[in-house]
Design a protein around this motif. Structure first.
Motif, PDB file in Angstrom:
ATOM      1  N   ALA A  91     -23.502  55.499  56.334  1.00 50.99           N
ATOM      2  CA  ALA A  91     -22.696  55.345  55.126  1.00 50.99           C
ATOM      3  C   ALA A  91     -21.231  55.675  55.371  1.00 50.99           C
ATOM      4  O   ALA A  91     -20.907  56.530  56.193  1.00 50.99           O
ATOM      5  CB  ALA A  91     -23.249  56.251  54.027  1.00 50.99           C
ATOM      6  N   ARG A  92     -20.373  54.968  54.637  1.00 47.72           N
ATOM      7  CA  ARG A  92     -18.938  55.241  54.654  1.00 47.72           C
ATOM      8  C   ARG A  92     -18.457  55.263  53.208  1.00 47.72           C
ATOM      9  O   ARG A  92     -18.652  54.294  52.479  1.00 47.72           O
ATOM     10  CB  ARG A  92     -18.194  54.166  55.433  1.00 47.72           C
ATOM     11  CG  ARG A  92     -18.563  54.144  56.913  1.00 47.72           C
ATOM     12  CD  ARG A  92     -17.924  52.987  57.602  1.00 47.72           C
ATOM     13  NE  ARG A  92     -18.420  51.762  56.961  1.00 47.72           N
ATOM     14  CZ  ARG A  92     -18.313  50.553  57.491  1.00 47.72           C
ATOM     15  NH1 ARG A  92     -17.730  50.392  58.644  1.00 47.72           N
ATOM     16  NH2 ARG A  92     -18.773  49.490  56.863  1.00 47.72           N
ATOM     17  N   ILE A  93     -17.840  56.373  52.838  1.00 47.74           N
ATOM     18  CA  ILE A  93     -17.368  56.519  51.464  1.00 47.74           C
ATOM     19  C   ILE A  93     -15.892  56.857  51.480  1.00 47.74           C
ATOM     20  O   ILE A  93     -15.457  57.774  52.175  1.00 47.74           O
ATOM     21  CB  ILE A  93     -18.158  57.621  50.718  1.00 47.74           C
ATOM     22  CG1 ILE A  93     -19.636  57.242  50.655  1.00 47.74           C
ATOM     23  CG2 ILE A  93     -17.575  57.847  49.325  1.00 47.74           C
ATOM     24  CD1 ILE A  93     -20.526  58.291  50.058  1.00 47.74           C
TER      25      ILE A  93
ATOM     26  N   SER B 163     -21.539  63.757  61.314  1.00 49.53           N
ATOM     27  CA  SER B 163     -20.778  63.423  60.114  1.00 49.53           C
ATOM     28  C   SER B 163     -19.288  63.707  60.305  1.00 49.53           C
ATOM     29  O   SER B 163     -18.885  64.433  61.209  1.00 49.53           O
ATOM     30  CB  SER B 163     -21.304  64.226  58.923  1.00 49.53           C
ATOM     31  OG  SER B 163     -21.064  65.602  59.117  1.00 49.53           O
ATOM     32  N   ALA B 164     -18.484  63.102  59.408  1.00 53.05           N
ATOM     33  CA  ALA B 164     -17.045  63.350  59.395  1.00 53.05           C
ATOM     34  C   ALA B 164     -16.574  63.369  57.949  1.00 53.05           C
ATOM     35  O   ALA B 164     -16.912  62.471  57.173  1.00 53.05           O
ATOM     36  CB  ALA B 164     -16.305  62.269  60.167  1.00 53.05           C
ATOM     37  N   VAL B 165     -15.827  64.397  57.604  1.00 49.29           N
ATOM     38  CA  VAL B 165     -15.259  64.514  56.260  1.00 49.29           C
ATOM     39  C   VAL B 165     -13.772  64.789  56.396  1.00 49.29           C
ATOM     40  O   VAL B 165     -13.368  65.742  57.059  1.00 49.29           O
ATOM     41  CB  VAL B 165     -15.936  65.640  55.432  1.00 49.29           C
ATOM     42  CG1 VAL B 165     -15.215  65.843  54.108  1.00 49.29           C
ATOM     43  CG2 VAL B 165     -17.404  65.330  55.198  1.00 49.29           C
ATOM     44  N   MET B 166     -12.967  63.939  55.775  1.00 48.07           N
ATOM     45  CA  MET B 166     -11.526  64.156  55.692  1.00 48.07           C
ATOM     46  C   MET B 166     -11.215  64.329  54.217  1.00 48.07           C
ATOM     47  O   MET B 166     -11.084  63.352  53.476  1.00 48.07           O
ATOM     48  CB  MET B 166     -10.759  62.986  56.285  1.00 48.07           C
ATOM     49  CG  MET B 166     -10.896  62.906  57.789  1.00 48.07           C
ATOM     50  SD  MET B 166      -9.855  61.625  58.508  1.00 48.07           S
ATOM     51  CE  MET B 166      -8.245  62.285  58.175  1.00 48.07           C
TER      52      MET B 166
ATOM     53  N   LYS C  44     -24.682  68.246  42.332  1.00 50.43           N
ATOM     54  CA  LYS C  44     -25.243  69.584  42.448  1.00 50.43           C
ATOM     55  C   LYS C  44     -25.195  70.051  43.901  1.00 50.43           C
ATOM     56  O   LYS C  44     -24.748  71.139  44.207  1.00 50.43           O
ATOM     57  CB  LYS C  44     -26.690  69.579  41.950  1.00 50.43           C
ATOM     58  CG  LYS C  44     -27.265  70.959  41.773  1.00 50.43           C
ATOM     59  CD  LYS C  44     -28.735  70.996  41.392  1.00 50.43           C
ATOM     60  CE  LYS C  44     -29.199  69.913  40.480  1.00 50.43           C
ATOM     61  NZ  LYS C  44     -30.623  69.982  40.182  1.00 50.43           N
ATOM     62  N   SER C  45     -25.680  69.207  44.816  1.00 49.84           N
ATOM     63  CA  SER C  45     -25.586  69.484  46.245  1.00 49.84           C
ATOM     64  C   SER C  45     -25.318  68.170  46.968  1.00 49.84           C
ATOM     65  O   SER C  45     -25.680  67.104  46.479  1.00 49.84           O
ATOM     66  CB  SER C  45     -26.856  70.154  46.782  1.00 49.84           C
ATOM     67  OG  SER C  45     -27.917  69.241  46.796  1.00 49.84           O
ATOM     68  N   VAL C  46     -24.658  68.275  48.130  1.00 50.11           N
ATOM     69  CA  VAL C  46     -24.289  67.084  48.901  1.00 50.11           C
ATOM     70  C   VAL C  46     -24.640  67.326  50.361  1.00 50.11           C
ATOM     71  O   VAL C  46     -24.280  68.353  50.930  1.00 50.11           O
ATOM     72  CB  VAL C  46     -22.782  66.763  48.770  1.00 50.11           C
ATOM     73  CG1 VAL C  46     -22.412  65.565  49.626  1.00 50.11           C
ATOM     74  CG2 VAL C  46     -22.393  66.526  47.312  1.00 50.11           C
ATOM     75  N   VAL C  47     -25.343  66.360  50.966  1.00 55.03           N
ATOM     76  CA  VAL C  47     -25.629  66.368  52.395  1.00 55.03           C
ATOM     77  C   VAL C  47     -24.961  65.137  52.979  1.00 55.03           C
ATOM     78  O   VAL C  47     -25.195  64.019  52.512  1.00 55.03           O
ATOM     79  CB  VAL C  47     -27.151  66.340  52.678  1.00 55.03           C
ATOM     80  CG1 VAL C  47     -27.416  66.257  54.175  1.00 55.03           C
ATOM     81  CG2 VAL C  47     -27.843  67.542  52.070  1.00 55.03           C
ATOM     82  N   VAL C  48     -24.112  65.340  54.006  1.00 54.10           N
ATOM     83  CA  VAL C  48     -23.358  64.234  54.592  1.00 54.10           C
ATOM     84  C   VAL C  48     -23.814  63.996  56.019  1.00 54.10           C
ATOM     85  O   VAL C  48     -23.781  64.897  56.852  1.00 54.10           O
ATOM     86  CB  VAL C  48     -21.832  64.524  54.573  1.00 54.10           C
ATOM     87  CG1 VAL C  48     -21.067  63.368  55.202  1.00 54.10           C
ATOM     88  CG2 VAL C  48     -21.349  64.788  53.165  1.00 54.10           C
ATOM     89  N   GLY C  49     -24.224  62.760  56.298  1.00 51.03           N
ATOM     90  CA  GLY C  49     -24.567  62.354  57.643  1.00 51.03           C
ATOM     91  C   GLY C  49     -23.609  61.301  58.161  1.00 51.03           C
ATOM     92  O   GLY C  49     -23.528  61.041  59.348  1.00 51.03           O
ATOM     93  N   GLY C  50     -22.849  60.678  57.256  1.00 44.94           N
ATOM     94  CA  GLY C  50     -21.922  59.611  57.610  1.00 44.94           C
ATOM     95  C   GLY C  50     -20.482  60.054  57.511  1.00 44.94           C
ATOM     96  O   GLY C  50     -20.140  61.168  57.883  1.00 44.94           O
ATOM     97  N   ILE C  51     -19.633  59.170  56.960  1.00 44.14           N
ATOM     98  CA  ILE C  51     -18.199  59.419  56.878  1.00 44.14           C
ATOM     99  C   ILE C  51     -17.766  59.466  55.419  1.00 44.14           C
ATOM    100  O   ILE C  51     -18.094  58.562  54.646  1.00 44.14           O
ATOM    101  CB  ILE C  51     -17.407  58.318  57.616  1.00 44.14           C
ATOM    102  CG1 ILE C  51     -17.791  58.295  59.101  1.00 44.14           C
ATOM    103  CG2 ILE C  51     -15.916  58.507  57.446  1.00 44.14           C
ATOM    104  CD1 ILE C  51     -17.247  57.096  59.856  1.00 44.14           C
ATOM    105  N   VAL C  52     -17.018  60.496  55.061  1.00 49.55           N
ATOM    106  CA  VAL C  52     -16.462  60.622  53.715  1.00 49.55           C
ATOM    107  C   VAL C  52     -14.959  60.860  53.838  1.00 49.55           C
ATOM    108  O   VAL C  52     -14.534  61.827  54.474  1.00 49.55           O
ATOM    109  CB  VAL C  52     -17.111  61.784  52.921  1.00 49.55           C
ATOM    110  CG1 VAL C  52     -16.434  61.946  51.563  1.00 49.55           C
ATOM    111  CG2 VAL C  52     -18.598  61.569  52.757  1.00 49.55           C
ATOM    112  N   LEU C  53     -14.178  59.959  53.270  1.00 46.59           N
ATOM    113  CA  LEU C  53     -12.729  60.125  53.183  1.00 46.59           C
ATOM    114  C   LEU C  53     -12.425  60.441  51.729  1.00 46.59           C
ATOM    115  O   LEU C  53     -12.164  59.552  50.926  1.00 46.59           O
ATOM    116  CB  LEU C  53     -12.001  58.854  53.620  1.00 46.59           C
ATOM    117  CG  LEU C  53     -12.289  58.363  55.029  1.00 46.59           C
ATOM    118  CD1 LEU C  53     -11.573  57.045  55.303  1.00 46.59           C
ATOM    119  CD2 LEU C  53     -11.886  59.399  56.052  1.00 46.59           C
TER     120      LEU C  53
END
Length: 137
Positions: A52-54, A85-88, A61-70
């Protein structure tokens, strides 16, 4: 403590190869394996799959990230960034777990005490509102 049915069953799924442009507000558990160009908010949990790319903010309530979130992540209970994962963006949550090779670039507010958490969260949103007004002026 009993689990509510909404905590374990996925109510909304955006599959691999799918994409949405625009803000999304849903109820319950959400799993994203596709692409979103917009904000996603729910009163339940969010799972961002590894493909996923967001580009937008996440709120739940809770968030689990395995993909990319900008974008920023707001989760009152917890946030977990998985290995690849990557979060900016900024993260605000009571509990945050970042695995070894996850990438994170932003500000982090993680406070267990409810009162201090609420105070810092309010300060953050006030600061962002002021920044937006200055930029728009």
């Amino acid at each position: 403590m009993a689990l509510k049915l909404d905590d374990i069953s996925i109510n909304t799924l955006l599959g691999n190869g799918s994409s949405i442009s625009g803000d999304i507000k849903v109820n319950g558990f959400v799993r994203v394996d596709g692409d979103i160009d917009g904000n996603l908010s729910t009163d339940g949990n969010i799972i961002v799959g590894e493909n996923a790319r967001i580009r937008g903010n996440l709120g739940g309530k809770s968030v689990v990230v395995g993909g990319i979130v900008l974008g920023n992540i707001f989760a009152d209970e917890s946030v977990k960034l998985l290995t690849n994962s990557a979060v900016m963006g900024d993260i605000i949550s009571h509990k945050v777990q970042i695995e070894d090779t996850a990438k994170f670039h932003g500000h982090l507010i993680s406070i267990k005490d409810e009162e201090k958490y609420a105070t810092e969260k309010d300060k953050y949103f006030q600061s962002k509102a002021i920044q937006e007004r200055v930029i728009l002026s």
